[in-house]
Design a protein around this motif. Structure first.
Motif, PDB file in Angstrom:
ATOM      1  N   THR A  34      -7.584  27.859  -2.829  1.00 45.29           N
ATOM      2  CA  THR A  34      -6.205  27.916  -3.292  1.00 45.29           C
ATOM      3  C   THR A  34      -5.410  26.835  -2.568  1.00 45.29           C
ATOM      4  O   THR A  34      -5.918  26.175  -1.651  1.00 45.29           O
ATOM      5  CB  THR A  34      -5.573  29.284  -2.995  1.00 45.29           C
ATOM      6  OG1 THR A  34      -5.506  29.449  -1.557  1.00 45.29           O
ATOM      7  CG2 THR A  34      -6.402  30.412  -3.596  1.00 45.29           C
ATOM      8  N   SER A  35      -4.162  26.655  -2.958  1.00 42.87           N
ATOM      9  CA  SER A  35      -3.330  25.657  -2.286  1.00 42.87           C
ATOM     10  C   SER A  35      -3.162  25.987  -0.810  1.00 42.87           C
ATOM     11  O   SER A  35      -3.155  25.099   0.052  1.00 42.87           O
ATOM     12  CB  SER A  35      -1.960  25.561  -2.970  1.00 42.87           C
ATOM     13  OG  SER A  35      -1.329  26.830  -3.003  1.00 42.87           O
ATOM     14  N   LEU A  36      -3.061  27.265  -0.481  1.00 40.54           N
ATOM     15  CA  LEU A  36      -2.907  27.657   0.924  1.00 40.54           C
ATOM     16  C   LEU A  36      -4.192  27.417   1.710  1.00 40.54           C
ATOM     17  O   LEU A  36      -4.162  26.891   2.830  1.00 40.54           O
ATOM     18  CB  LEU A  36      -2.504  29.129   1.009  1.00 40.54           C
ATOM     19  CG  LEU A  36      -1.091  29.471   0.534  1.00 40.54           C
ATOM     20  CD1 LEU A  36      -0.856  30.977   0.610  1.00 40.54           C
ATOM     21  CD2 LEU A  36      -0.055  28.745   1.380  1.00 40.54           C
ATOM     22  N   SER A  37      -5.330  27.788   1.133  1.00 44.38           N
ATOM     23  CA  SER A  37      -6.588  27.561   1.849  1.00 44.38           C
ATOM     24  C   SER A  37      -6.902  26.076   1.955  1.00 44.38           C
ATOM     25  O   SER A  37      -7.561  25.634   2.905  1.00 44.38           O
ATOM     26  CB  SER A  37      -7.738  28.320   1.174  1.00 44.38           C
ATOM     27  OG  SER A  37      -7.909  27.920  -0.169  1.00 44.38           O
ATOM     28  N   LEU A  38      -6.417  25.257   0.994  1.00 39.69           N
ATOM     29  CA  LEU A  38      -6.600  23.814   1.082  1.00 39.69           C
ATOM     30  C   LEU A  38      -5.865  23.261   2.293  1.00 39.69           C
ATOM     31  O   LEU A  38      -6.404  22.425   3.045  1.00 39.69           O
ATOM     32  CB  LEU A  38      -6.105  23.146  -0.201  1.00 39.69           C
ATOM     33  CG  LEU A  38      -6.308  21.624  -0.292  1.00 39.69           C
ATOM     34  CD1 LEU A  38      -7.781  21.291  -0.433  1.00 39.69           C
ATOM     35  CD2 LEU A  38      -5.515  21.045  -1.461  1.00 39.69           C
ATOM     36  N   LEU A  39      -4.639  23.713   2.504  1.00 46.33           N
ATOM     37  CA  LEU A  39      -3.880  23.268   3.673  1.00 46.33           C
ATOM     38  C   LEU A  39      -4.575  23.697   4.961  1.00 46.33           C
ATOM     39  O   LEU A  39      -4.630  22.931   5.937  1.00 46.33           O
ATOM     40  CB  LEU A  39      -2.456  23.836   3.610  1.00 46.33           C
ATOM     41  CG  LEU A  39      -1.552  23.283   2.502  1.00 46.33           C
ATOM     42  CD1 LEU A  39      -0.248  24.069   2.458  1.00 46.33           C
ATOM     43  CD2 LEU A  39      -1.273  21.803   2.729  1.00 46.33           C
ATOM     44  N   ARG A  40      -5.095  24.926   4.972  1.00 45.31           N
ATOM     45  CA  ARG A  40      -5.790  25.407   6.168  1.00 45.31           C
ATOM     46  C   ARG A  40      -7.049  24.585   6.423  1.00 45.31           C
ATOM     47  O   ARG A  40      -7.368  24.235   7.569  1.00 45.31           O
ATOM     48  CB  ARG A  40      -6.141  26.888   5.997  1.00 45.31           C
ATOM     49  CG  ARG A  40      -6.649  27.536   7.271  1.00 45.31           C
ATOM     50  CD  ARG A  40      -6.629  29.052   7.182  1.00 45.31           C
ATOM     51  NE  ARG A  40      -7.609  29.588   6.253  1.00 45.31           N
ATOM     52  CZ  ARG A  40      -7.318  30.123   5.076  1.00 45.31           C
ATOM     53  NH1 ARG A  40      -6.059  30.218   4.695  1.00 45.31           N
ATOM     54  NH2 ARG A  40      -8.279  30.584   4.290  1.00 45.31           N
ATOM     55  N   MET A  41      -7.748  24.244   5.359  1.00 47.91           N
ATOM     56  CA  MET A  41      -8.960  23.443   5.498  1.00 47.91           C
ATOM     57  C   MET A  41      -8.643  22.061   6.050  1.00 47.91           C
ATOM     58  O   MET A  41      -9.332  21.558   6.953  1.00 47.91           O
ATOM     59  CB  MET A  41      -9.655  23.335   4.136  1.00 47.91           C
ATOM     60  CG  MET A  41     -10.945  22.518   4.145  1.00 47.91           C
ATOM     61  SD  MET A  41     -10.659  20.753   3.818  1.00 47.91           S
ATOM     62  CE  MET A  41     -10.266  20.801   2.070  1.00 47.91           C
ATOM     63  N   ILE A  43     -16.852  23.590   7.753  1.00 46.00           N
ATOM     64  CA  ILE A  43     -15.444  24.015   7.744  1.00 46.00           C
ATOM     65  C   ILE A  43     -15.124  24.716   6.422  1.00 46.00           C
ATOM     66  O   ILE A  43     -14.475  25.770   6.402  1.00 46.00           O
ATOM     67  CB  ILE A  43     -14.518  22.795   7.970  1.00 46.00           C
ATOM     68  CG1 ILE A  43     -14.702  22.258   9.394  1.00 46.00           C
ATOM     69  CG2 ILE A  43     -13.057  23.174   7.714  1.00 46.00           C
ATOM     70  CD1 ILE A  43     -13.969  20.954   9.654  1.00 46.00           C
ATOM     71  N   TRP A  44     -15.599  24.148   5.317  1.00 48.01           N
ATOM     72  CA  TRP A  44     -15.353  24.779   4.021  1.00 48.01           C
ATOM     73  C   TRP A  44     -15.982  26.166   3.963  1.00 48.01           C
ATOM     74  O   TRP A  44     -15.373  27.112   3.439  1.00 48.01           O
ATOM     75  CB  TRP A  44     -15.929  23.901   2.895  1.00 48.01           C
ATOM     76  CG  TRP A  44     -15.104  22.698   2.580  1.00 48.01           C
ATOM     77  CD1 TRP A  44     -14.330  21.969   3.441  1.00 48.01           C
ATOM     78  CD2 TRP A  44     -14.985  22.058   1.309  1.00 48.01           C
ATOM     79  NE1 TRP A  44     -13.738  20.922   2.799  1.00 48.01           N
ATOM     80  CE2 TRP A  44     -14.127  20.943   1.477  1.00 48.01           C
ATOM     81  CE3 TRP A  44     -15.536  22.300   0.054  1.00 48.01           C
ATOM     82  CZ2 TRP A  44     -13.805  20.095   0.419  1.00 48.01           C
ATOM     83  CZ3 TRP A  44     -15.215  21.455  -0.997  1.00 48.01           C
ATOM     84  CH2 TRP A  44     -14.355  20.361  -0.817  1.00 48.01           C
TER      85      TRP A  44
END
Length: 603
Positions: A555-562, A533-534
């Motif tokens: 980033t904070s946005l990609s962390l939420l998506r992950m 997934i990462w």
């Protein structure tokens, strides 16, 4: 505007007479018409003259970015004095040093900043809301000083550059045919008054009846807030360092309402790499707004050259085009012995003409070193400023900027110009800005490190840049490491702040494997599923169990998506707070296995 031999304040008063009720300044605290601005400045001038300042005096100006900055600056000039701008954000030690070195006896500031300044041994004049009837400025001549701006010194001691009224007036005389500035233009005052780009912004608006929008410090530091201010105030003339504009352009690309009122963007203050403007050109073209590169230097009164940026420049590689000298300036490209170089050969740029400053305040030895005489075309001595910049004449009649003579690196016996490396890196579509510096790895092992601004993770970008460098640069010029940042750190004046560039880590170095590759054995079943997934979210070929998500470019946005994908994959409802002690695959897998005890931690 045909000004002849007149002062800035005389020309400003002409504009007041023509446009008394037009808005001159827009700021957070208020708007001022030309008449209101003139009256408030007249009150400051009167108080300064009553306190003993006047023609021939130097007065420090320490005012935040409000309408009062314009009032204070004009008030000092209307008194007959010259202003010495000091940024309120400077450390107190720097403020004290500047006051002492300049020898000012008066300082104009605001009530909230005044108290600590009263210990400096100068007469502090606090700006208030008073106004005086319009009155002519104190008698000053075109050859009198308008300002003294301090710039960094190669010896570590700042130096004050003395600029006269006529130096600034002729700048707008000789550029008017190119730009056609008038009362319909709206300018942003983005730069600190202690940076000479502000001179162009301030007088570009107020000598032509335009409106000056004072950009608050918070907005100047936030590309998003600055973009919104430009759009809301319908700014038509924007002035930016290339580094700052690249950040603004990225915001514009993502904005629902892009900038549409700009008619010209002027670049200055640092090297322009046209390739970094590719995205902007794709969206806006090169005509609305027009993009112009103006090489300049404080000692030659802000700008010294003119070069419209074209689509051909975007596609080309190599030197940074700076164009032709302003009509009343001369470019002289000389070798190390002070002789003209052959056509097409690089050399150091010497400037001559009406823009040259009077010299350095109280530094006669430095005047002799930098303001020199060289043989002119007629054989007679010609006063020039030795810039320390390397340029080359181009086939189109203009000039290209190659870099600084004093920033030259020496790697394994080879001389290396960082600008050439940066020009190669910024050609890469995923790089918006680049700076190359020398890093000492110890025991005299000096290597080149490239810091690049990009949204692409380092693990992906570094090998690509390594391939690009290997294809273009000789071995001694190829960076040994790449540090990928969301954006390059900037000084208050919008230049790249090399002192704040992070040191390269082991992960920054080029390696035959991807950053984050697992080195501690096989991944568990849960770890493997999370790692996949990462890899998808971060667009990486490999991810290891113990490398931090943000170190991989997250980033904070990609962390939420992950997290959304992890919860969907495992049927969990984990929150990002479970990674408070570390955002690694191993830590996240441990949390998943805790809430799903039936998940087998098998390889």
């Amino acid at each position: 505007m045909e000004s002849g031999e007149r002062t800035l304040t005389e020309l400003f008063e002409d504009v007041v007479a023509r446009f008394p009720d037009r808005v001159a300044v827009t700021a957070e605290d208020r708007e001022l018409t030309y008449q209101e601005l003139d009256h408030r400045a007249a009150a400051v001038a009167r108080r300064l003259r009553e306190a003993g300042a006047g023609t021939g005096s130097l007065v420090a100006l320490l005012v935040p970015r409000t309408s009062r900055l314009a009032v204070g600056l004009l008030g000092i000039l209307k008194s007959g004095a010259a202003y010495v701008p000091i940024d309120p954000g400077y450390p107190q030690e720097r403020i004290t040093w500047t006051v002492k070195d300049s020898g000012v006896t008066h300082l104009v500031t605001t009530a909230e900043l005044a108290d600590p300044l009263r210990d400096l041994g100068v007469n502090v004049v606090v700006l208030d809301e008073s106004a005086a009837d319009s009155e002519p400025s104190a008698e000053a001549a075109p050859g009198d000083l308008a300002y003294v701006i301090y710039t960094s010194g190669s010896t570590g001691v700042p130096k004050g550059v003395e600029v006269e009224h006529r130096n600034v007036v002729r700048l707008f005389d000789v550029t008017h045919d190119w730009y056609g500035f008038d009362e319909h233009d709206v300018w942003s005052l983005f730069h600190s008054a202690a940076f000479d780009f502000s001179v162009w912004e301030f007088w570009g608006a107020l000598l032509f009846g335009g409106r000056l929008v004072v950009v608050p410090q918070e907005s100047a530091r936030s590309p998003e807030a600055f973009h919104e201010l430009l759009r809301r105030q319908r700014v038509t003339v924007l002035n930016q360092t290339p580094s700052a504009f690249v950040r603004l352009a990225a915001v514009d690309e993502a904005a629902e309402q892009p900038l549409t009122t700009l008619r010209v963007v002027v670049f200055g203050g640092e090297r322009l790499e046209p390739a970094a403007l590719r995205g902007w050109f794709d969206r806006h073209g090169g005509e609305q707004p027009r993009l112009v590169n103006m090489y300049g230097i404080t000692e030659a009164t802000v700008h010294a050259s003119y070069r419209p940026v074209t689509a051909d420049d975007i596609a080309a590689s190599g030197v940074s085009p700076i164009g032709v000298p302003l009509p009343d300036l001369g470019f002289h490209v000389l070798d190390e012995q002070g002789r003209p170089v052959a056509d097409g050969s690089p050399g150091e740029l010497y400037l001559s003409g009406a823009g040259l400053a009077r010299g350095y305040l109280g530094r006669p030895e430095l005047d002799k070193e930098r303001f020199v005489e060289v043989p002119g075309p007629d054989g007679m001595p010609l006063r020039c400023y030795r810039t320390g910049d390397r340029v080359v004449a181009l086939p189109d009649g203009g000039h290209g900027y190659l870099g600084r003579t004093d920033d030259q690196l020496k790697i394994r016996g080879y001389r290396v110009e960082p600008g050439e490396i940066e020009a190669v890196l910024v050609q890469h579509a995923e790089v918006s800005a680049a700076v190359a510096v020398a890093h000492d790895y110890g025991a005299g092992d000096l290597r080149i490190v490239a810091h690049v601004a990009s949204a692409t993770p380092a693990a992906v970008l570094a090998p690509r840049l390594g391939e690009r460098a290997a294809a273009v640069l000789p071995p001694h010029m190829r960076p040994s490491a790449y540090v990928v940042l969301p954006e390059l750190p900037l000084t208050l004046n919008g230049k790249v702040d090399k002192a704040r560039l992070p040191e390269p880590t082991a992960e920054a170095a080029l390696a035959p494997v991807a950053v984050g590759q697992d080195t501690a054995g096989e991944l568990t079943g849960t770890e493997r599923r999370i790692a996949l997934i990462w890899q998808s979210v971060l667009e990486l070929p490999e991810v290891g169990r113990d490398t931090d998500f943000f170190d991989l470019g997250g980033t904070s946005l990609s962390l939420l998506r992950m997290f959304g994908q992890v919860n969907e994959e495992f049927g969990t409802d984990l929150d990002i707070t479970v990674l408070i002690d570390g955002a690694t695959v191993e830590a996240l897998a441990r949390q998943v296995d805790t809430v799903l005890p039936g998940t087998a931690p098998t390889a």
